[in-house]
Design an enzyme around this catalytic site. Structure first.
Site, PDB file in Angstrom:
ATOM      1  N   GLY A  17      70.703 117.089 100.522  1.00 43.80           N
ATOM      2  CA  GLY A  17      71.745 116.350  99.819  1.00 43.80           C
ATOM      3  C   GLY A  17      71.896 116.744  98.367  1.00 43.80           C
ATOM      4  O   GLY A  17      73.004 116.744  97.825  1.00 43.80           O
TER       5      GLY A  17
ATOM      6  N   LYS B  61      69.416 123.366 107.599  1.00 40.44           N
ATOM      7  CA  LYS B  61      69.390 122.022 107.024  1.00 40.44           C
ATOM      8  C   LYS B  61      69.799 122.114 105.551  1.00 40.44           C
ATOM      9  O   LYS B  61      69.158 122.807 104.761  1.00 40.44           O
ATOM     10  CB  LYS B  61      67.997 121.402 107.159  1.00 40.44           C
ATOM     11  CG  LYS B  61      67.935 119.954 106.651  1.00 40.44           C
ATOM     12  CD  LYS B  61      67.422 119.882 105.231  1.00 40.44           C
ATOM     13  CE  LYS B  61      67.411 118.446 104.704  1.00 40.44           C
ATOM     14  NZ  LYS B  61      66.796 118.358 103.351  1.00 40.44           N
TER      15      LYS B  61
ATOM     16  N   GLY C 156      71.701 112.359  99.999  1.00 36.58           N
ATOM     17  CA  GLY C 156      71.067 111.360  99.145  1.00 36.58           C
ATOM     18  C   GLY C 156      71.824 110.992  97.878  1.00 36.58           C
ATOM     19  O   GLY C 156      72.089 109.799  97.640  1.00 36.58           O
TER      20      GLY C 156
END
Length: 261
Positions: free
Chosen positions: A11, A8, A42
């Site tokens: 951002g 993962k 983000g």
């Protein structure tokens, strides 16, 4: 799935990921590992919303997603961010395929709380057949966290939740959170491994503090199903791999939660 790693990418780190990080992806694949990347975005979303004069607020850490916000989020995540990551993976000599949770019914979701959060979804079903087919072709799926419900409505999905759901569904051995920190440090030295109980103690004694607390709590929350360990690593580091192991802090399930063989 044996030797499967879900990575993962947060951002806030996307623009700072080093060539070493992407070379690590290639090294993992060449060593026989299967890799899935799930990403956020983000800061890019915030920039686009500001340019479009669309107001955005957060509720309990989740972005309240109106229809206008959702359209911008889809554009940024599925377009700009996803394809930029695919390009960087392929420049490191590994073939990648960019997807969102919409493609091939990859991620079915349900609304978290439409009244408070709007179009924010929680994954309830993952199309693992599609993912396995891509992995069998030695491709790296790069997945944007946009999902769809049974009625065909699109939802914004928190990238941590999406990565954890994909890791559980694919029976991944390891989940990796790529951040802007090396991992858990004590007196300046990296703690290479710890159980959940040990991490709780490190939080209690103040070794883990500030912004690192939500990172490790999110990591520990993902340790369900067959996921045996989660690693927090620095995507900005010039060295991501050592002797085949990712450099960072590997958090393992507590001994009391280990599956009975």
């Amino acid at each position: 799935m044996k030797d499967l790693i879900v990575i993962k990418c947060g951002g806030s780190t996307l623009d700072q990921l080093t060539p070493s990080f992407f070379n690590t992806i290639t090294d993992l694949v060449k060593s026989g590992k299967k890799v899935i990347i799930v990403h956020g975005g983000g800061p890019h979303i915030n920039q686009t919303l500001n340019q479009l004069n669309i107001e955005s607020t957060f509720v309990n850490g989740l972005r309240k997603t109106t229809l206008d916000v959702l359209q911008a989020v889809e554009m940024v995540l599925c377009g700009k961010v996803n394809k930029a990551l695919v390009t960087k993976v392929q420049l490191a000599d590994t073939l990648a395929v960019g997807l969102s949770g919409l493609d091939g019914g990859l991620m079915k979701v349900e609304a978290v709380d439409e009244e408070k959060l709007g179009f924010v979804g929680e994954p309830v079903q993952i199309n693992t057949d599609l993912i396995y087919q891509l992995l069998d072709q030695h491709l790296v799926p790069v997945i944007a966290p946009i999902g769809m419900n049974e009625e065909g409505h699109h939802y914004n999905v928190n990238a941590d939740s999406a990565a954890a759901a994909i890791a559980r569904a694919t029976q991944a051995e390891e989940l990796v959170f790529v951040t802007d920190v090396d991992g858990i440090l004590k007196d300046g030295d990296l703690i290479e491994s710890a159980t959940c109980e040990e991490v709780d103690q490190l939080i209690e004694d103040g070794t883990v503090y500030g912004g690192m607390i939500p990172k490790v709590k999110a990591a520990m929350k993902s340790l369900t199903g067959n996921v045996q360990s989660v690693t927090i690593m620095n995507g900005k580091s010039d060295q991501s791999l050592f002797n085949g192991d990712l450099i960072g802090t590997k958090i393992s399930k507590s001994l009391s939660n280990q599956p009975v063989m």
